[in-house]
Design a protein around this motif. Structure first.
Motif, PDB file in Angstrom:
ATOM      1  N   GLU A 562       8.004   6.170  -9.522  1.00 40.39           N
ATOM      2  CA  GLU A 562       7.819   7.437 -10.112  1.00 40.39           C
ATOM      3  C   GLU A 562       9.187   8.196  -9.952  1.00 40.39           C
ATOM      4  O   GLU A 562       9.583   8.537  -9.041  1.00 40.39           O
ATOM      5  CB  GLU A 562       6.622   8.196  -9.729  1.00 40.39           C
ATOM      6  N   ASN A 563       9.863   8.392 -11.031  1.00 30.88           N
ATOM      7  CA  ASN A 563      10.983   8.945 -11.253  1.00 30.88           C
ATOM      8  C   ASN A 563      12.163   8.227 -10.416  1.00 30.88           C
ATOM      9  O   ASN A 563      12.922   8.807  -9.624  1.00 30.88           O
ATOM     10  CB  ASN A 563      11.048  10.664 -10.729  1.00 30.88           C
ATOM     11  N   GLY A 564      12.072   6.883 -10.358  1.00 35.13           N
ATOM     12  CA  GLY A 564      12.885   6.136  -9.625  1.00 35.13           C
ATOM     13  C   GLY A 564      12.766   5.761  -8.233  1.00 35.13           C
ATOM     14  O   GLY A 564      13.310   5.376  -7.376  1.00 35.13           O
ATOM     15  N   VAL A 565      11.617   6.495  -7.817  1.00 31.32           N
ATOM     16  CA  VAL A 565      11.161   6.611  -6.196  1.00 31.32           C
ATOM     17  C   VAL A 565       9.841   5.862  -6.035  1.00 31.32           C
ATOM     18  O   VAL A 565       8.926   6.306  -7.059  1.00 31.32           O
ATOM     19  CB  VAL A 565      11.241   7.766  -5.469  1.00 31.32           C
ATOM     20  N   LEU A 566       9.646   4.998  -5.205  1.00 30.78           N
ATOM     21  CA  LEU A 566       8.399   4.519  -5.092  1.00 30.78           C
ATOM     22  C   LEU A 566       7.449   5.550  -4.416  1.00 30.78           C
ATOM     23  O   LEU A 566       7.602   6.082  -3.607  1.00 30.78           O
ATOM     24  CB  LEU A 566       8.282   3.112  -4.271  1.00 30.78           C
ATOM     25  N   GLU A 567       5.868   5.625  -4.983  1.00 32.49           N
ATOM     26  CA  GLU A 567       5.124   6.447  -4.403  1.00 32.49           C
ATOM     27  C   GLU A 567       3.904   5.595  -4.336  1.00 32.49           C
ATOM     28  O   GLU A 567       3.595   4.838  -5.169  1.00 32.49           O
ATOM     29  CB  GLU A 567       4.935   7.751  -5.430  1.00 32.49           C
ATOM     30  N   VAL A 568       3.201   6.174  -3.172  1.00 31.39           N
ATOM     31  CA  VAL A 568       1.867   5.401  -3.084  1.00 31.39           C
ATOM     32  C   VAL A 568       0.761   6.117  -3.972  1.00 31.39           C
ATOM     33  O   VAL A 568       0.588   7.356  -4.247  1.00 31.39           O
ATOM     34  CB  VAL A 568       1.198   5.814  -1.502  1.00 31.39           C
ATOM     35  N   LYS A 569      -0.013   5.210  -4.815  1.00 32.78           N
ATOM     36  CA  LYS A 569      -0.888   5.603  -5.786  1.00 32.78           C
ATOM     37  C   LYS A 569      -2.061   5.294  -5.553  1.00 32.78           C
ATOM     38  O   LYS A 569      -2.971   5.926  -6.029  1.00 32.78           O
ATOM     39  CB  LYS A 569      -0.284   4.857  -7.263  1.00 32.78           C
ATOM     40  N   ALA A 570      -2.413   4.341  -4.692  1.00 35.24           N
ATOM     41  CA  ALA A 570      -3.923   4.055  -4.534  1.00 35.24           C
ATOM     42  C   ALA A 570      -3.851   3.237  -2.978  1.00 35.24           C
ATOM     43  O   ALA A 570      -2.779   2.522  -2.592  1.00 35.24           O
ATOM     44  CB  ALA A 570      -4.522   3.604  -5.452  1.00 35.24           C
ATOM     45  N   GLY A 571      -4.812   3.190  -2.478  1.00 34.88           N
ATOM     46  CA  GLY A 571      -5.137   2.209  -1.047  1.00 34.88           C
ATOM     47  C   GLY A 571      -6.534   2.287  -0.837  1.00 34.88           C
ATOM     48  O   GLY A 571      -7.699   3.059  -1.241  1.00 34.88           O
ATOM     49  N   TYR A 572      -6.750   1.220   0.236  1.00 35.19           N
ATOM     50  CA  TYR A 572      -7.927   0.890   0.519  1.00 35.19           C
ATOM     51  C   TYR A 572      -8.097   0.564   2.112  1.00 35.19           C
ATOM     52  O   TYR A 572      -7.590  -0.436   2.313  1.00 35.19           O
ATOM     53  CB  TYR A 572      -8.943   0.057  -0.488  1.00 35.19           C
ATOM     54  N   PRO A 573      -8.591   1.324   2.727  1.00 31.23           N
ATOM     55  CA  PRO A 573      -9.380   2.786   2.909  1.00 31.23           C
ATOM     56  C   PRO A 573      -8.215   3.621   2.353  1.00 31.23           C
ATOM     57  O   PRO A 573      -6.859   3.621   2.471  1.00 31.23           O
ATOM     58  CB  PRO A 573      -9.716   2.909   3.988  1.00 31.23           C
ATOM     59  N   PRO A 574      -8.683   4.719   1.537  1.00 35.33           N
ATOM     60  CA  PRO A 574      -7.797   5.791   0.696  1.00 35.33           C
ATOM     61  C   PRO A 574      -7.015   6.483   1.977  1.00 35.33           C
ATOM     62  O   PRO A 574      -5.928   7.209   1.554  1.00 35.33           O
ATOM     63  CB  PRO A 574      -8.928   6.763   0.208  1.00 35.33           C
ATOM     64  N   GLU A 575      -7.364   6.658   3.118  1.00 30.86           N
ATOM     65  CA  GLU A 575      -6.587   7.797   4.071  1.00 30.86           C
ATOM     66  C   GLU A 575      -5.567   7.005   4.769  1.00 30.86           C
ATOM     67  O   GLU A 575      -4.731   7.414   5.676  1.00 30.86           O
ATOM     68  CB  GLU A 575      -7.778   8.182   5.140  1.00 30.86           C
ATOM     69  N   ASP A 576      -5.226   5.710   4.434  1.00 27.51           N
ATOM     70  CA  ASP A 576      -4.136   4.988   5.171  1.00 27.51           C
ATOM     71  C   ASP A 576      -2.652   5.508   4.889  1.00 27.51           C
ATOM     72  O   ASP A 576      -2.547   5.953   3.707  1.00 27.51           O
ATOM     73  CB  ASP A 576      -4.177   3.554   4.587  1.00 27.51           C
ATOM     74  N   GLN A 577      -1.794   5.640   5.660  1.00 25.80           N
ATOM     75  CA  GLN A 577      -0.621   6.117   5.566  1.00 25.80           C
ATOM     76  C   GLN A 577       0.516   5.135   5.848  1.00 25.80           C
ATOM     77  O   GLN A 577       0.369   4.086   6.525  1.00 25.80           O
ATOM     78  CB  GLN A 577      -0.341   7.454   6.346  1.00 25.80           C
ATOM     79  N   LEU A 578       1.851   5.438   5.249  1.00 25.43           N
ATOM     80  CA  LEU A 578       2.782   4.443   5.572  1.00 25.43           C
ATOM     81  C   LEU A 578       3.787   5.126   6.423  1.00 25.43           C
ATOM     82  O   LEU A 578       4.127   6.482   6.108  1.00 25.43           O
ATOM     83  CB  LEU A 578       3.476   4.185   4.105  1.00 25.43           C
ATOM     84  N   ASP A 579       4.381   4.344   7.447  1.00 24.44           N
ATOM     85  CA  ASP A 579       5.341   4.915   8.179  1.00 24.44           C
ATOM     86  C   ASP A 579       6.735   4.673   7.804  1.00 24.44           C
ATOM     87  O   ASP A 579       6.816   4.080   6.569  1.00 24.44           O
ATOM     88  CB  ASP A 579       5.358   4.237   9.638  1.00 24.44           C
ATOM     89  N   LYS A 580       7.847   5.112   8.405  1.00 23.64           N
ATOM     90  CA  LYS A 580       9.216   5.043   7.755  1.00 23.64           C
ATOM     91  C   LYS A 580       9.522   3.390   7.465  1.00 23.64           C
ATOM     92  O   LYS A 580      10.287   2.836   6.497  1.00 23.64           O
ATOM     93  CB  LYS A 580      10.291   5.745   8.497  1.00 23.64           C
ATOM     94  N   ALA A 581       9.140   2.569   8.576  1.00 23.35           N
ATOM     95  CA  ALA A 581       9.659   1.282   8.543  1.00 23.35           C
ATOM     96  C   ALA A 581       8.995   0.512   7.316  1.00 23.35           C
ATOM     97  O   ALA A 581       9.222  -0.191   6.729  1.00 23.35           O
ATOM     98  CB  ALA A 581       9.101   0.370   9.928  1.00 23.35           C
ATOM     99  N   ASP A 582       7.659   0.862   7.108  1.00 30.29           N
ATOM    100  CA  ASP A 582       6.800   0.346   5.816  1.00 30.29           C
ATOM    101  C   ASP A 582       7.462   0.723   4.489  1.00 30.29           C
ATOM    102  O   ASP A 582       7.636  -0.053   3.698  1.00 30.29           O
ATOM    103  CB  ASP A 582       5.467   1.014   5.911  1.00 30.29           C
ATOM    104  N   VAL A 583       7.912   1.888   4.357  1.00 28.97           N
ATOM    105  CA  VAL A 583       8.398   2.495   3.221  1.00 28.97           C
ATOM    106  C   VAL A 583       9.866   1.935   2.982  1.00 28.97           C
ATOM    107  O   VAL A 583      10.080   1.442   2.046  1.00 28.97           O
ATOM    108  CB  VAL A 583       8.678   4.195   3.544  1.00 28.97           C
ATOM    109  N   ALA A 584      10.751   1.437   4.128  1.00 29.58           N
ATOM    110  CA  ALA A 584      11.664   0.682   3.897  1.00 29.58           C
ATOM    111  C   ALA A 584      11.438  -0.680   3.521  1.00 29.58           C
ATOM    112  O   ALA A 584      12.252  -0.977   2.455  1.00 29.58           O
ATOM    113  CB  ALA A 584      12.507   0.750   5.245  1.00 29.58           C
ATOM    114  N   ALA A 585      10.509  -1.416   3.959  1.00 34.99           N
ATOM    115  CA  ALA A 585      10.250  -2.693   3.702  1.00 34.99           C
ATOM    116  C   ALA A 585       9.807  -2.528   2.071  1.00 34.99           C
ATOM    117  O   ALA A 585      10.199  -3.622   1.413  1.00 34.99           O
ATOM    118  CB  ALA A 585       9.041  -3.215   4.543  1.00 34.99           C
ATOM    119  N   ALA A 586       8.892  -1.405   1.814  1.00 32.68           N
ATOM    120  CA  ALA A 586       8.209  -1.640   0.176  1.00 32.68           C
ATOM    121  C   ALA A 586       9.474  -1.579  -0.548  1.00 32.68           C
ATOM    122  O   ALA A 586       9.333  -2.169  -1.601  1.00 32.68           O
ATOM    123  CB  ALA A 586       7.332  -0.443   0.070  1.00 32.68           C
ATOM    124  N   ASN A 587      10.427  -0.483  -0.204  1.00 33.54           N
ATOM    125  CA  ASN A 587      11.640  -0.525  -0.943  1.00 33.54           C
ATOM    126  C   ASN A 587      12.492  -1.415  -1.356  1.00 33.54           C
ATOM    127  O   ASN A 587      13.043  -1.948  -2.197  1.00 33.54           O
ATOM    128  CB  ASN A 587      12.471   0.928  -0.757  1.00 33.54           C
TER     129      ASN A 587
END
Length: 907
Positions: A562-587
């Protein structure tokens, strides 16, 4: 049909038989398309020649629409054919001629001639496109002859634009071309077509000169000619393949090249796929990678299964088709040949075997069998030393070993069943003799093999053989065998028991594998149906996350750019959160289109494993999974299932995004149209009254002493009238803004409609000074639930519209009557009426009909605002033409509230 080529052992494909039966039982007409590379090659002329031939044979042929473009030879062929008069439609003060579809359906000829398949019909026609008219004719059992140029085929639109630098706006879906029962290619060399153009047989001289300079260059015509030849050949090749499959005709019929590559778990299979890709490109032929699933496939290791899967995915990524078929023949070669013949394959690519001569003598050679049984099919044997020795380029994700804990219970059950079988054998021995005892033990062995698998069945075979020897072969109760015949009996019993257990265990393994595939297929099918039924992106993302979590028992998160940046759009369970290491791996996974995170070779220390979601257009998102266990997340089977889920999910996301892009494009186009109309309206409707006010005020200021009192009053009246006009324009703009923003909330109450009509007439007095107003309002009309202010504005707009489009000194009538549970209010004028194509358009924003110089300028918002106000009060408004004389009639229908009926009854 070539009956001599029919294979007596080969059955027709069910899909081809069903299609043939559908066509035979269908009452639809047959479609014949005359295809050309460019205008002027003679498509219409050839279509008329064919029509004359059919007419001479006694067929009823009628011309629906044929465009001669002024060509004498075409007009000469058209004269002797019966034609349906064209229907005239008025559009923007012009009369347009279109095919009269209703008359043609009523006439119901055997063959209808419908030229220019890609034509766009005039507004007001039943269908927006002519190919939809053709589909209706076919559905009513009428055969259709039609013509189209290759540049109008939808799938070739971009290619044609790249070649000719001209974007063709009128296109025909490929499905229409592919459903044609017959296609006739009208071919003409570029030199001959250019000569026809210079002779004036295609366009008039000036238009022909421009065409020669741009579209009709020799290079363009050659490229378009190749496109026409290839697209026609593809359709004819598909028709030939369907015919062969429906009639069980053994191929190949080498009318066109088709390439088949045989792949396996061998690491060199990737080289075979790449070689086949190059070969197919040289031949301009379609190609398929096929894997034969045999009993040996069940014994492959996880690495081998992954390697085979990646090879098939490589084939798909290179533009080929990938297919896995069950082995049903006596050998792999038989299955390959059967598949090749059924799909009209002309060339087979197979890798050279590196096995020993002894192995090939004992087990046979697939390559040798293919060469001997291929018949007319060419076989390419690629030597192993020429294949790349490197491993496949594949997604580097570590998988967990398949858990196979040792279970003692099947072995104990096998011994228990042998014991039961021993007791049964002892019971039946006195009556049936020793000769039938061994059948009891064989039954036990088969039961164990089917129920518990190979290893317990081998144990049962050994135990049953020892029991047979110890308890039944003399001397009994010893393992000694004295009679040579008993030795042979014991040996063959042991051999048969082992063979039977092996066969039964393999059947059980195949059944288990088939059941597993069925369950997986059912789950994927249910998932695909769920995705097909979702229309919004949020629903699609939720379905993907939930289904993946359910089938793999993991936590899932979905990220989209979204606008050139990866954004969390959905998840199961919904309350799951990403830490900085996960964000780096996803990017990293998104940027490099490769897996990253847990279990991969990039950032393996993160909590989650991230996989890119891609389609044929490229990556569209990232999916991340994790659970509470340590080590690799997925087994090889689960990894293959995840790939399938991700592929389906990516396609669903792409579908929704494409729909959103189309909607966004439509909204942008509409916004641009409205913006242009608004600017045009403002430039005229603001400037004109302001100029009048400014001119009158300037005269009053500069010539105040030189003008009479009458002239002064006229100038002041001009200032007031133009100011009121400007005020109405601004009010309309504000009302439309409120409508579009949803800020209009009617303040409804019971009102007498006659009072509101009177108030609107007083307000519109100046507008109606040059017209006679007649009222026809019954006294017993019920009171209506409406907003008096909004309804007065609606009536004012309708009266203003009638005054604009009706000539001076004509009558404007306001009438009303009760129609069941509604009250209808009509405003009738004596103008020129509304064109049939404009009856709905008049309610569009900024739409202004052009009816001559006498029409006063307007914003084109009055009727649009009226519709919005009426619909806000739960009513409807429509436009029509008067039946008793010329003029328009605008009708408002409002529901009668229950409270009003109760008041009328009480009265």
């Amino acid at each position: 049909m070539a009956n001599e080529d029919r294979d007596p052992e080969q059955r027709p494909l069910p899909e081809a038989l069903l299609e043939a039966a559908r066509r035979a039982d269908s009452h639809e007409g047959r479609l014949k398309i005359f295809v050309g590379a460019a205008p002027g090659v003679g498509k219409t002329y050839a279509m008329l020649q064919s029509a004359h031939a059919r007419r001479q044979a006694g067929t009823d042929v009628v011309v629906g629409v044929v465009e001669t473009h002024g060509r004498p030879e075409t007009e000469a062929l058209l004269r002797d054919l019966e034609g349906i008069p064209r229907r005239q439609l008025e559009y923007r003060d012009r009369l347009l001629e279109e095919m009269d579809l209703d008359a043609l359906v009523t006439r119901h000829p055997e063959i209808a001639l419908v030229d220019e398949l890609a034509h766009t019909n005039a507004p007001g026609s039943r269908h927006p496109k002519r190919y939809l008219d053709v589909e209706e004719l076919l559905s009513r059992g009428i055969d259709v002859y039609t013509a189209v140029n290759i540049q109008h085929i939808e799938s070739l639109n971009d290619v044609v634009a790249q070649i000719t630098h001209v974007r063709v706006r009128e296109t025909v879906p490929d499905s229409i071309f592919d459903r044609a029962d017959a296609i006739e290619l009208i071919d003409l060399t570029p030199d001959d077509l250019i000569q026809r153009l210079r002779e004036g047989k295609v366009y008039v001289p000036k238009q022909a000169e421009r065409a020669l300079e741009h579209y009709f260059s020799p290079g363009n015509l050659t490229a378009l000619r190749e496109l026409a030849l290839r697209r026609t050949a593809e359709r004819v090749d598909q028709q030939l393949l369907t015919h062969m499959q429906a009639n069980a005709i053994a191929g190949p019929w080498a009318a066109g090249e088709r390439v088949l590559v045989c792949v396996s778990e061998d690491p060199r299979a990737a080289g075979l796929v790449r070689y086949t890709k190059r070969l197919a490109d040289r031949l301009h032929a379609p190609w398929t990678a096929v894997s034969i699933e045999t009993r040996r496939s069940l014994q492959l290791s996880d690495d081998q299964r992954d390697r085979l899967t990646d090879t098939l995915r490589l084939a798909e990524s290179l533009g080929g088709e990938a297919s896995t078929i069950p082995g049903v023949g006596r050998s792999i070669a038989d299955d390959v040949i059967r598949f090749a013949q059924a799909n009209n394959v002309t060339q087979i690519v197979v890798g050279k075997s590196t096995r020993s001569l002894w192995f090939e003598m004992v087990r046979g050679s697939v390559v040798h069998d293919l060469v001997r049984r291929a018949g007319n099919i060419s076989v390419h044997v690629i030597p192993g030393d020429k294949l790349p020795a490197g491993s496949l380029v594949r997604t580097a994700v570590e998988t967990a070993p398949r858990p196979e804990p040792f279970d003692l219970r099947p072995y104990l059950m096998a011994l228990a069943l042998v014991t039961i079988g021993l007791g049964a054998a002892k019971l039946i021995q006195p009556w049936f003799g020793i000769e039938n005892v061994d059948l009891v033990f064989l039954t036990v062995v088969v039961t164990v093999a089917v129920r518990f698998g190979l290893s317990p069945s081998l144990l049962a075979s050994v135990a049953a053989s020892l029991c047979y020897n110890f308890f039944f072969l003399p001397p009994v109760y010893t393992f000694t065998i004295t009679d040579p015949t008993n030795i042979a009996a014991f040996f063959f019993f042991m051999l048969i028991a082992v063979l039977v257990s092996n066969v039964a265990a393999r059947v059980r393994g195949q059944a288990d594998a088939a059941i597993g595939r069925v369950r997986t297929t059912e789950s994927l099918y249910a998932f695909s149906r769920k995705l097909a039924g979702t229309a919004t992106l949020d629903d699609v993302l939720w379905a993907i996350a939930y289904q993946t979590a359910l089938m793999l028992r993991v936590r899932v998160v979905l990220l989209l750019p979204e606008n050139g940046v990866l954004e969390v759009k959905a998840g199961y369970p919904p309350e799951d959160q990403l830490d900085k290491a996960d964000v780096a791996a996803a990017n990293w996974a998104w940027s490099n289109d490769r897996p990253a995170g847990r279990g991969s070779d990039t950032l393996p220390g993160t909590k989650r494993l991230f996989l890119p979601m891609r389609t044929g257009r490229g990556p569209i998102g990232v999916i991340g999974i994790d659970d509470d266990r340590t080590g690799p997340l997925l087994t090889p089977d689960q990894r293959r299932l995840l790939d399938a889920l991700v592929d389906q999910g990516a396609l669903a996301i792409e579908r929704v995004l494409l729909v959103e892009d189309m909607d966004r494009g439509k909204r942008t186009t509409e916004s641009e149209r409205l913006r242009s109309a608004l600017l045009t309206s403002i430039s005229h409707d603001l400037k004109t009254p302001l100029a009048s006010v400014l001119g009158a005020a300037s005269m009053l200021r500069d010539l105040s002493n030189g003008i009479s009192e009458l002239e002064r009053r006229d100038l002041l009246a001009t200032v007031i009238d133009e100011s009121e006009r400007l005020n109405r324009f601004i009010a309309n703009l504000l009302d439309m803004t409120k409508l579009e923003s949803g800020a209009i909330v009617p303040n409804s109450a019971l009102h007498d409609i006659g009072e509101i009509v009177g108030s609107a007439l007083r307000r519109a007095g100046k507008i109606l000074t040059r017209h006679k107003v007649v009222l026809d309002l019954p006294a017993d009309l019920p009171m209506l639930q409406l907003d008096a202010v909004l309804f007065e504005q609606v009536l004012f707009n309708l009266l203003d519209n009638a005054a604009k489009y009706a000539l001076p000194d004509t009558t404007i009538m306001i009438s009303s009557h009760r129609d069941r549970d509604q009250v209808a209010l009509q405003v009738l004028d004596e103008g020129d009426g509304i064109g049939p194509a404009e009856l709905e358009s008049v309610f569009d924003k900024f739409y202004r009909a052009q009816k001559g110089d006498h029409v006063r300028a307007g914003t084109g918002l009055g009727l649009a605002i009226s519709r919005g106000f009426v619909e806000a009060m739960h009513g409807t408004i429509s436009a029509a033409n008067r039946s008793d004389r010329s003029g328009a009639v605008l009708t408002i229908r409002l529901p009668i509230p229950a409270a009003s009926d109760a008041l009328d009854t009480a009265a």
